[in-house]
Each structure stands twice: as C-alpha cells, then as structure tokens.
Enzyme design. Structure first.
Site, mmCIF file in Angstrom:
data_model
loop_
_atom_site.group_PDB
_atom_site.id
_atom_site.type_symbol
_atom_site.label_atom_id
_atom_site.label_comp_id
_atom_site.label_asym_id
_atom_site.label_seq_id
_atom_site.Cartn_x
_atom_site.Cartn_y
_atom_site.Cartn_z
ATOM 1 N N SER A 97 34.567 30.375 44.787
ATOM 2 C CA SER A 97 35.433 30.930 44.816
ATOM 3 C C SER A 97 35.666 32.652 44.193
ATOM 4 C CB SER A 97 37.113 30.396 43.160
ATOM 5 O OG SER A 97 37.601 29.174 43.603
ATOM 6 N N LYS A 172 43.446 30.517 48.912
ATOM 7 C CA LYS A 172 42.299 30.178 46.989
ATOM 8 C C LYS A 172 42.641 31.204 45.711
ATOM 9 C CE LYS A 172 40.757 27.643 43.513
ATOM 10 N NZ LYS A 172 39.567 27.732 43.610
ATOM 11 N N LYS A 240 38.201 35.063 35.826
ATOM 12 C CA LYS A 240 37.510 35.701 36.780
ATOM 13 C C LYS A 240 38.690 36.121 37.855
ATOM 14 C CE LYS A 240 35.442 32.996 39.259
ATOM 15 N NZ LYS A 240 35.558 32.479 40.837
#
Length: 302
Positions: A97, A172, A240
C-alpha cells in the site's frame, strides 16, 4: 505449466499469501530480510532465496509486499532489484500500500524495462491473508490482469480491476480511510457503553446484527474488549496510509474534515508509542482523551 512466482516481503500479509500460492500448486520462491520467515515458507513447501535478484531471476510473476513507497522503489530499481534481474515479460504485482503517484511512476519505469506491472493492494487483514479471501484492488492493463487471475485467485476472493496504473492504490487509500474511521467510532461506542456499565459484550453482539454491523466490528471489537492489541495490521502502517489519503486529497483539492481528524488521532497514537500495536489500538488514545483506563475495562452492571 505452473507459473514460477517470487514473493518479496514475507511479513504478516506476505507470508500467508506465499503459503496459499504454494497450496494452490505454484512454484513459489520467497525473499525476506528476516531469515526466519524464509525458513517458515520453506517448511510450507516453498523455496527460500538469499537475495531479491536470486528470487526473481527465473520468475514468471513477482509479487511485492513491503511497507512503504521507498521500500517498493528500492526493490524495483536497486542494483539487486526486479528491473535489473527479472526476465522481460515478467509480471510485477505490487500488493504493497503506497502512494498512487509513486505507483504510476514506478509502473512506467517497469513497463519501459519490459515488465508488466500491476498495482494490487489488498484488504482483509492478516486473517484474510491466511484464509486466502483478500479483497484485491487492481490497477493496470486489463490484458495483464487476465493473465494473472489464476495467481490472484489463490490469495483473494473479491478481485476487481478498478482502472489504469495507480488506481488500485487510490482505492486502497479510500479503504484505509473508511477502516480508520470505523475503528475510531467503534472505539468510541465501546467507551460509551462501558461508561454506562452496559453488558458491553452483549451490546456488541446485537450491534453486529444491525445496521451498525461491519467487518471492522466483527474483527476488531473483541480486541478492544479484551484490551489485546497484538498486530494484525500495525498502527504505524495505518498512519502511513492516512498520510497517503491526506496528501492525495490535497492534490485533488478535496476537504476531508472527518478523515483529517482521524488521521490526526492515528498520528497521535503512533507518536505516543503505540505504533507497533494493531490499528484497533487507536482505542487507547480515545480512552485516554475521555479519562478512561485504556488497559482495563470497567465492570458491567450486574
């Protein structure tokens, strides 16, 4: 002939994915910086590699599952990396990701080098990876997607092509925004129930059967109730991901006020030392803000 698959990154998600590929009959070679993970793959019937170059040199498909954009860039572009060592025509499936703009740039570099890149971030957590039922969001060329569906079906259940390179990562990011928001509200709901001395476990059961039910509630409520936050997906990684969301939102000129607040709460949880916990550990920050004990639930009313 079975495809030869290299899996780079045998962590919480990558290792069970590699094991499922072995179970599906593929010839799987894995590389990881921690050798004990390589040994675990070997025990499951895979082959261990001592370097990325060794893992990818004979592969038909390379799957990367590493933490962040710089890690993917290093694995792809480094001297020992995929571009320098994989054969022309190799499929590169990045299940990490990372930032959509980085994905687009790296996909262009990979295609220029003769590889066939797909971004394929996943959702479903550790249990979804173990069970082989991940949701996979695919960005890239539809023809490339068609040729690796057998590989993807070995690790996923819901597999959807969502657009060109970078699109999978954009979806995502939206997924991570929804998940973080759900975890925050689930945590607040449990704090609310506990403050009123309700039978919280019974309450969570009935909530799960109504409109408030969700996969987040199914998978994370028990961890919060038990105050047990061993990682399935670490808060540091969700932090993140929320950074990816807020950055991409700025690029698009969007205001995400709820998402921005959730991003700050996640960042605060990491900054106070809980980054290694499961993302349900966001509960600890919300409990502290309410003056509740983050480690001990109050007794329910008799």
């Amino acid at each position: 002939m079975s495809k030869k698959i290299a899996v780079i990154g045998l962590g919480i998600m990558g290792l069970p994915m590699a094991k499922n590929l072995v179970q599906a009959g593929f010839d799987v070679t894995g590389y990881n910086r921690s050798p004990e993970k390589i040994a675990e793959l070997e025990t499951a019937g895979g082959t261990g590699a001592q370097s990325i170059s060794d893992a990818v040199k004979d592969a038909d498909v390379v799957i990367t599952m590493v933490p962040d954009s710089p890690d993917v860039e290093g694995v792809l572009l480094g001297e020992e990396g995929i571009i320098a060592n994989a054969k022309p025509g190799t499929f590169w499936i990045d299940a990490s990701s990372i930032r959509p703009d980085v994905t687009t740039r790296l996909a262009e570099a990979a295609r220029a080098a003769g590889l066939r890149p797909l971004d394929a971030p996943v959702s479903g957590g550790e249990q979804g990876a173990i069970d082989g039922v991940l949701s996979i969001m695919l960005g890239g060329d539809p023809a490339d997607v068609a040729e690796v569906m057998d590989v993807l079906r070995a690790v996923g259940k819901t597999i959807v092509h969502v657009g060109p390179a970078g699109s999978g990562q954009t979806v995502k990011a939206a997924n991570q925004l929804i998940v973080a928001g759900n975890i925050a509200l689930l945590a607040e709901a449990i704090l609310f129930l506990e403050a009123h001395h309700v039978d919280t476990r019974a309450a969570v059961k009935v909530l799960g059967g109504g409109l408030a039910g969700s996969k987040v509630l199914d998978q994370k409520a028990q961890k919060i109730l038990d105050r047990e936050f061993a990682p399935g997906f670490r808060l540091a990684l969700h932090n993140k991901d929320m950074g990816i969301v807020t950055s991409a939102a700025r690029e698009a000129g969007l205001s995400l006020p709820v998402g921005g607040l959730i991003a700050q709460l996640v960042a605060s949880t990491v900054a106070t030392g809980d980054g290694a916990l499961d993302h349900s550990g966001l509960f600890r920050t919300l409990a502290t803000l309410s003056g509740a004990d983050p480690d001990q639930a109050p007794d329910a009313a008799a």
